[in-house]
Write a protein that holds these residues in place. Sequence first.
Motif, PDB file in Angstrom:
ATOM      1  N   ASN A 194       0.804  -1.230   0.000  1.00 57.08           N
ATOM      2  CA  ASN A 194       0.000   0.000   0.000  1.00 57.08           C
ATOM      3  C   ASN A 194       0.835   1.276   0.000  1.00 57.08           C
ATOM      4  O   ASN A 194       0.372   2.331   0.442  1.00 57.08           O
ATOM      5  N   LEU A 195       2.057   1.196  -0.507  1.00 52.34           N
ATOM      6  CA  LEU A 195       2.899   2.384  -0.626  1.00 52.34           C
ATOM      7  C   LEU A 195       3.375   2.478  -2.070  1.00 52.34           C
ATOM      8  O   LEU A 195       3.946   1.527  -2.592  1.00 52.34           O
ATOM      9  N   PRO A 196       3.132   3.612  -2.759  1.00 52.40           N
ATOM     10  CA  PRO A 196       3.521   3.717  -4.172  1.00 52.40           C
ATOM     11  C   PRO A 196       5.016   3.541  -4.375  1.00 52.40           C
ATOM     12  O   PRO A 196       5.832   3.767  -3.465  1.00 52.40           O
ATOM     13  N   ALA A 197       5.364   3.138  -5.589  1.00 50.21           N
ATOM     14  CA  ALA A 197       6.789   2.940  -5.907  1.00 50.21           C
ATOM     15  C   ALA A 197       7.556   4.252  -5.822  1.00 50.21           C
ATOM     16  O   ALA A 197       8.700   4.290  -5.354  1.00 50.21           O
ATOM     17  N   GLY A 198       6.925   5.348  -6.281  1.00 51.30           N
ATOM     18  CA  GLY A 198       7.607   6.640  -6.269  1.00 51.30           C
ATOM     19  C   GLY A 198       7.334   7.399  -4.989  1.00 51.30           C
ATOM     20  O   GLY A 198       6.359   8.162  -4.902  1.00 51.30           O
ATOM     21  N   VAL A 199       8.173   7.212  -3.986  1.00 52.60           N
ATOM     22  CA  VAL A 199       7.976   7.878  -2.703  1.00 52.60           C
ATOM     23  C   VAL A 199       9.304   8.459  -2.237  1.00 52.60           C
ATOM     24  O   VAL A 199      10.350   7.796  -2.310  1.00 52.60           O
ATOM     25  N   ASP A 200       9.277   9.704  -1.790  1.00 54.00           N
ATOM     26  CA  ASP A 200      10.486  10.382  -1.307  1.00 54.00           C
ATOM     27  C   ASP A 200      10.196  11.052   0.025  1.00 54.00           C
ATOM     28  O   ASP A 200       9.121  11.626   0.238  1.00 54.00           O
ATOM     29  N   GLY A 201      11.177  10.998   0.931  1.00 51.39           N
ATOM     30  CA  GLY A 201      11.071  11.693   2.207  1.00 51.39           C
ATOM     31  C   GLY A 201       9.986  11.136   3.113  1.00 51.39           C
ATOM     32  O   GLY A 201       9.349  11.903   3.848  1.00 51.39           O
ATOM     33  N   LEU A 202       9.776   9.827   3.081  1.00 50.57           N
ATOM     34  CA  LEU A 202       8.738   9.226   3.922  1.00 50.57           C
ATOM     35  C   LEU A 202       9.089   9.381   5.393  1.00 50.57           C
ATOM     36  O   LEU A 202      10.204   9.069   5.815  1.00 50.57           O
ATOM     37  N   GLU A 203       8.134   9.868   6.189  1.00 49.50           N
ATOM     38  CA  GLU A 203       8.363  10.015   7.616  1.00 49.50           C
ATOM     39  C   GLU A 203       7.070   9.779   8.386  1.00 49.50           C
ATOM     40  O   GLU A 203       5.969   9.993   7.875  1.00 49.50           O
ATOM     41  N   ARG A 204       7.225   9.328   9.625  1.00 54.09           N
ATOM     42  CA  ARG A 204       6.068   9.070  10.479  1.00 54.09           C
ATOM     43  C   ARG A 204       5.559  10.379  11.071  1.00 54.09           C
ATOM     44  O   ARG A 204       6.340  11.267  11.414  1.00 54.09           O
ATOM     45  N   VAL A 205       4.216  10.446  11.203  1.00 50.84           N
ATOM     46  CA  VAL A 205       3.574  11.610  11.799  1.00 50.84           C
ATOM     47  C   VAL A 205       2.756  11.131  13.000  1.00 50.84           C
ATOM     48  O   VAL A 205       1.822  10.359  12.856  1.00 50.84           O
ATOM     49  N   GLY A 206       3.115  11.573  14.183  1.00 50.30           N
ATOM     50  CA  GLY A 206       2.356  11.191  15.365  1.00 50.30           C
ATOM     51  C   GLY A 206       2.702   9.799  15.862  1.00 50.30           C
ATOM     52  O   GLY A 206       3.566   9.106  15.324  1.00 50.30           O
ATOM     53  N   ALA A 207       1.994   9.366  16.897  1.00 47.45           N
ATOM     54  CA  ALA A 207       2.258   8.074  17.530  1.00 47.45           C
ATOM     55  C   ALA A 207       1.456   6.975  16.854  1.00 47.45           C
ATOM     56  O   ALA A 207       0.326   7.198  16.409  1.00 47.45           O
ATOM     57  N   PRO A 208       2.008   5.765  16.760  1.00 49.75           N
ATOM     58  CA  PRO A 208       1.259   4.640  16.193  1.00 49.75           C
ATOM     59  C   PRO A 208       0.024   4.329  17.049  1.00 49.75           C
ATOM     60  O   PRO A 208       0.043   4.507  18.272  1.00 49.75           O
ATOM     61  N   GLU A 209      -1.026   3.853  16.414  1.00 46.56           N
ATOM     62  CA  GLU A 209      -2.251   3.449  17.106  1.00 46.56           C
ATOM     63  C   GLU A 209      -2.432   1.945  16.962  1.00 46.56           C
ATOM     64  O   GLU A 209      -2.283   1.401  15.857  1.00 46.56           O
ATOM     65  N   CYS A 210      -2.767   1.282  18.052  1.00 46.86           N
ATOM     66  CA  CYS A 210      -2.958  -0.167  18.013  1.00 46.86           C
ATOM     67  C   CYS A 210      -4.408  -0.493  17.652  1.00 46.86           C
ATOM     68  O   CYS A 210      -5.331  -0.184  18.404  1.00 46.86           O
ATOM     69  N   LEU A 211      -4.591  -1.093  16.471  1.00 49.86           N
ATOM     70  CA  LEU A 211      -5.893  -1.594  16.036  1.00 49.86           C
ATOM     71  C   LEU A 211      -5.859  -3.118  16.104  1.00 49.86           C
ATOM     72  O   LEU A 211      -4.902  -3.700  16.604  1.00 49.86           O
ATOM     73  N   HIS A 212      -6.911  -3.765  15.592  1.00 50.56           N
ATOM     74  CA  HIS A 212      -6.955  -5.224  15.661  1.00 50.56           C
ATOM     75  C   HIS A 212      -7.490  -5.825  14.359  1.00 50.56           C
ATOM     76  O   HIS A 212      -8.247  -5.180  13.629  1.00 50.56           O
ATOM     77  N   LEU A 213      -7.087  -7.041  14.141  1.00 48.38           N
ATOM     78  CA  LEU A 213      -7.462  -7.796  12.954  1.00 48.38           C
ATOM     79  C   LEU A 213      -8.182  -9.065  13.400  1.00 48.38           C
ATOM     80  O   LEU A 213      -7.551  -9.989  13.916  1.00 48.38           O
ATOM     81  N   PRO A 214      -9.524  -9.141  13.256  1.00 48.34           N
ATOM     82  CA  PRO A 214     -10.220 -10.383  13.595  1.00 48.34           C
ATOM     83  C   PRO A 214      -9.722 -11.524  12.710  1.00 48.34           C
ATOM     84  O   PRO A 214      -9.622 -11.379  11.487  1.00 48.34           O
ATOM     85  N   ALA A 215      -9.409 -12.643  13.316  1.00 47.57           N
ATOM     86  CA  ALA A 215      -8.815 -13.746  12.566  1.00 47.57           C
ATOM     87  C   ALA A 215      -9.101 -15.074  13.251  1.00 47.57           C
ATOM     88  O   ALA A 215      -9.440 -15.123  14.436  1.00 47.57           O
ATOM     89  N   TYR A 216      -8.970 -16.127  12.474  1.00 49.60           N
ATOM     90  CA  TYR A 216      -8.890 -17.471  13.032  1.00 49.60           C
ATOM     91  C   TYR A 216      -7.460 -17.961  12.855  1.00 49.60           C
ATOM     92  O   TYR A 216      -6.844 -17.741  11.802  1.00 49.60           O
ATOM     93  N   VAL A 217      -6.950 -18.606  13.897  1.00 45.51           N
ATOM     94  CA  VAL A 217      -5.643 -19.261  13.795  1.00 45.51           C
ATOM     95  C   VAL A 217      -5.872 -20.762  13.923  1.00 45.51           C
ATOM     96  O   VAL A 217      -6.415 -21.230  14.932  1.00 45.51           O
ATOM     97  N   VAL A 218      -5.488 -21.488  12.899  1.00 46.11           N
ATOM     98  CA  VAL A 218      -5.584 -22.944  12.923  1.00 46.11           C
ATOM     99  C   VAL A 218      -4.229 -23.507  13.342  1.00 46.11           C
ATOM    100  O   VAL A 218      -3.213 -23.243  12.694  1.00 46.11           O
ATOM    101  N   ARG A 219      -4.230 -24.242  14.456  1.00 49.12           N
ATOM    102  CA  ARG A 219      -3.032 -24.992  14.844  1.00 49.12           C
ATOM    103  C   ARG A 219      -3.101 -26.335  14.137  1.00 49.12           C
ATOM    104  O   ARG A 219      -4.118 -27.037  14.183  1.00 49.12           O
ATOM    105  N   ALA A 220      -2.022 -26.705  13.459  1.00 44.39           N
ATOM    106  CA  ALA A 220      -2.031 -27.921  12.652  1.00 44.39           C
ATOM    107  C   ALA A 220      -0.657 -28.578  12.700  1.00 44.39           C
ATOM    108  O   ALA A 220       0.366 -27.893  12.858  1.00 44.39           O
TER     109      ALA A 220
END
Length: 411
Positions: free
Chosen positions: A195-221
């Motif tokens: 999700n980041l274009p090939a042509g990117v210059d001067g990439l920098e973080r703005v602000g603090a990271p936020e913790c979200l969640h991803l609903p998932a199933y984990v299969v142990r096998a």
Amino acid sequence: MSAETLPAPCPPYLALENAAFTLGLRPTGIHAVLLPVWSVQVRAKVTEAQPYDLIDRFVERGIAEAGLATAGEVASFLALDPALVAQALAFLTAIDHVTEEDGRLGLTALGRRSVKDGKRYTVTHDDRRSLYFDGFRSGPLTTAHYRNDTVVRVPHDGAAAGWHRGPRPHRLMAHPFRDEAVRELADDPGREGFNLPAGVDGLERVGAPECLHLPAYVVRAAEDDGRTRHLVYTRAHDGEHDVLLSAACEQTPECVHALRNEELAAARSVERRITGWLSDQDLGQFPPVRDAQGAWRVTLPRERVGAGGPVGLHRIGGFVVLGGSFFQFWCEDRDTRAWALVERLDRQFGARLRHDPAGLRARVDSLSRQLELGQVDLEALRRAATAKGKHGLAERLRAARLNSRSETGHE
């Protein structure tokens, strides 16, 4: 988004089927989890490439290759309405492709590069966007995770059980975000897949990271050599496991230990849970039995399957998930299992106007393994579908058969 409306991952039985019959593993447990995801705001100068609109392309080529210097010359040379040309030039000027000096048109460096490469480049000098990184290793998530509410915000006091029947999903804890992850992604030549274009210059973080969640199933096998795998299934991959997130889970000891302990605790009551469920469905006379690999099966006579029976044909060979436990419905009668194959395929492909013949062939092979039918001939399967009145499926099987013959060089 509230806990009650959390989007579900793929159906849990499909996750188990993928692990068992596509990947060839032996599932031992399935766990509803909320995987931590870091959402990071970034800004950068971004150059993106898009296909040219037809008129824009010929206008720029006319300026670059034919030396056209005025709007009138462009309109005359291309036999276009002057108003349409004026509109195109205004747009190309706005995106910094065309300049006009002393009444004469010219291309900027960005415009010349676009003509040379055959792509319409646009530049955003202060592009801001959110990027997702897994909460264990701070590895970037693929573009597929940015669609369909795959990643969600879960209230800390929410039950977070809206998408799962059974115990509350296990909310796994995040590791601190690695600041260098943003720079690593900017330097990755494959960053477009994250999700980041090939042509990117001067990439920098703005602000603090936020913790979200991803609903998932984990299969142990378990693999044949006894190694335990942890396969992650989300909305992003349509019933197939997420390779990157599976690796992140497997390399995080806290995740592995938490799911192992959860599975050990549930193992003591699996038979009782299955028996109780069967009794509630008026199937108590068919007790669950463990096979040689330790998996639970409930075997039904053919007269209890399909029309008039309590269990539909499409459920034979499939898994029933009860919290973190599961069992497989079975029938010893091969003809019943063969009709179950037709029914399953019809439910998945029969009504589709578009389909992938190779995907249908792969699904036939996977379901044939699941139902222990051996190699299934597509033409015989097509005739069976026709006999059952499933004409949409029959047509799709015919197309898959023709595609298969074409790929092997048989006409």
